[in-house]
Scaffold this motif. Sequence first.
Motif, PDB file in Angstrom:
ATOM      1  N   CYS A   1      49.972   4.626 -14.229  1.00  0.00           N
ATOM      2  CA  CYS A   1      48.844   3.860 -13.704  1.00  0.00           C
ATOM      3  C   CYS A   1      48.161   3.074 -14.823  1.00  0.00           C
ATOM      4  CB  CYS A   1      47.859   4.795 -13.004  1.00  0.00           C
ATOM      5  SG  CYS A   1      46.591   3.937 -12.051  1.00  0.00           S
ATOM      6  N   LEU A   2      47.940   3.709 -15.963  1.00  0.00           N
ATOM      7  CA  LEU A   2      47.335   3.009 -17.092  1.00  0.00           C
ATOM      8  C   LEU A   2      48.236   1.871 -17.577  1.00  0.00           C
ATOM      9  CD1 LEU A   2      45.897   6.048 -19.068  1.00  0.00           C
ATOM     10  CD2 LEU A   2      44.558   4.256 -17.921  1.00  0.00           C
ATOM     11  N   ALA A   3      49.548   2.124 -17.646  1.00  0.00           N
ATOM     12  CA  ALA A   3      50.482   1.089 -18.105  1.00  0.00           C
ATOM     13  C   ALA A   3      50.490  -0.110 -17.155  1.00  0.00           C
ATOM     14  CB  ALA A   3      51.883   1.667 -18.259  1.00  0.00           C
ATOM     15  N   VAL A   4      50.467   0.154 -15.845  1.00  0.00           N
ATOM     16  CA  VAL A   4      50.412  -0.937 -14.873  1.00  0.00           C
ATOM     17  C   VAL A   4      49.137  -1.752 -15.086  1.00  0.00           C
ATOM     18  CG1 VAL A   4      50.046  -1.441 -12.411  1.00  0.00           C
ATOM     19  CG2 VAL A   4      51.862   0.123 -13.107  1.00  0.00           C
ATOM     20  N   GLY A   5      48.015  -1.075 -15.261  1.00  0.00           N
ATOM     21  CA  GLY A   5      46.746  -1.773 -15.462  1.00  0.00           C
ATOM     22  C   GLY A   5      46.725  -2.586 -16.739  1.00  0.00           C
ATOM     23  N   ILE A   6      47.253  -2.032 -17.806  1.00  0.00           N
ATOM     24  CA  ILE A   6      47.297  -2.760 -19.079  1.00  0.00           C
ATOM     25  C   ILE A   6      48.174  -3.999 -18.937  1.00  0.00           C
ATOM     26  CG2 ILE A   6      48.108  -2.640 -21.478  1.00  0.00           C
ATOM     27  CD1 ILE A   6      47.275   0.410 -21.360  1.00  0.00           C
TER      28      ILE A   6
ATOM     29  N   ALA B   1      40.651  -0.426 -22.640  1.00  0.00           N
ATOM     30  CA  ALA B   1      39.433   0.174 -22.073  1.00  0.00           C
ATOM     31  C   ALA B   1      39.204  -0.317 -20.648  1.00  0.00           C
ATOM     32  CB  ALA B   1      38.227  -0.147 -22.956  1.00  0.00           C
ATOM     33  N   HIS B   2      39.447  -1.599 -20.407  1.00  0.00           N
ATOM     34  CA  HIS B   2      39.278  -2.168 -19.069  1.00  0.00           C
ATOM     35  C   HIS B   2      40.272  -1.533 -18.097  1.00  0.00           C
ATOM     36  CE1 HIS B   2      38.054  -5.250 -16.179  1.00  0.00           C
ATOM     37  NE2 HIS B   2      39.343  -5.394 -15.893  1.00  0.00           N
ATOM     38  N   ALA B   3      41.520  -1.373 -18.528  1.00  0.00           N
ATOM     39  CA  ALA B   3      42.536  -0.751 -17.677  1.00  0.00           C
ATOM     40  C   ALA B   3      42.164   0.694 -17.359  1.00  0.00           C
ATOM     41  CB  ALA B   3      43.906  -0.817 -18.349  1.00  0.00           C
ATOM     42  N   GLN B   4      41.629   1.416 -18.330  1.00  0.00           N
ATOM     43  CA  GLN B   4      41.199   2.798 -18.078  1.00  0.00           C
ATOM     44  C   GLN B   4      40.061   2.820 -17.054  1.00  0.00           C
ATOM     45  OE1 GLN B   4      39.878   5.079 -21.485  1.00  0.00           O
ATOM     46  NE2 GLN B   4      38.976   6.653 -20.187  1.00  0.00           N
ATOM     47  N   LYS B   5      39.102   1.917 -17.217  1.00  0.00           N
ATOM     48  CA  LYS B   5      37.949   1.869 -16.310  1.00  0.00           C
ATOM     49  C   LYS B   5      38.378   1.635 -14.866  1.00  0.00           C
ATOM     50  CE  LYS B   5      33.733  -0.707 -15.311  1.00  0.00           C
ATOM     51  NZ  LYS B   5      32.840  -1.775 -15.732  1.00  0.00           N
ATOM     52  N   TRP B   6      39.407   0.823 -14.646  1.00  0.00           N
ATOM     53  CA  TRP B   6      39.813   0.434 -13.303  1.00  0.00           C
ATOM     54  C   TRP B   6      41.063   1.155 -12.802  1.00  0.00           C
ATOM     55  CZ3 TRP B   6      36.474  -1.709 -10.243  1.00  0.00           C
ATOM     56  CH2 TRP B   6      35.385  -2.349 -10.820  1.00  0.00           C
TER      57      TRP B   6
END
Length: 183
Positions: free
Chosen positions: A87-92, A155-160
Motif C-alpha cells: 500500500c505504501l509503495a503504491v502511494g509513493i 510522508a504524504h503516501a503514509q498519511k494517505w
Amino acid sequence: MSNDAPVLTSCLAPISKDGLDALIAAGKANPAAIKTVKCRTVAEGRFRHLNLIRNLPPHIVDEPPALLGDDTAPNPSEALLAALGSCLAVGIHANAVANGIAVRSLALDLEADINITSVWGTGDTSPKPVGFDAIRVSVEIDADAAKDTLDALIAHAQKWSPVANTVTKPVALTVARIDKASA
C-alpha cells in the motif's frame, strides 16, 4: 506538437498518467464514495488458509514450523506487513507520477516485533501487548527528485495510505459467528 502528458522514464513498469488523472478526478467529484472490499478465508488444514479475493487465485496464509504450520506461505502477521508495504509503495509510486517524478527503483523493508507466547490466547495470557507494538519501514527509492521532495512524498503516501491508517487508528471490528442453518 502533441498535448499529451509528458512520458516519464523509469525502470518500474509505468502506470498510466491519464488513468491516474481519471482516478484523481473521480475521487474529487465524489469524495464520499465508499468501496467495500471482501475476502473469504477458508481453513484448509493445520494452520494453512486460503483467502479468496475477487476472482483471483487463492492467496495462501500459513504459519512457519515453529508455530506448527507447514511453512508454505507468509503467516498472518507477515501478510499484514506485506499489505502495508504494498500500500505504501503504491502511494509513493502514484504520487511520484502525479508530481512528474520518474522513479527508477522502489523497495520497502518492513519489520515488527511480536510476542508470540500467548499462542493465540491458548498459552501465556498474562498481561502483555498482543500483536505489533511498532512497525518499522525503510524506503529505498531512486528517483529524479531532491531528498526533501522524496521525504515529503513518502510522508504524504503514509498519511494517505488506507492500510497505514487502518493499522494506526482505532477501527471498529466485529467478529461474530453465523448460524449456517439461517444464513
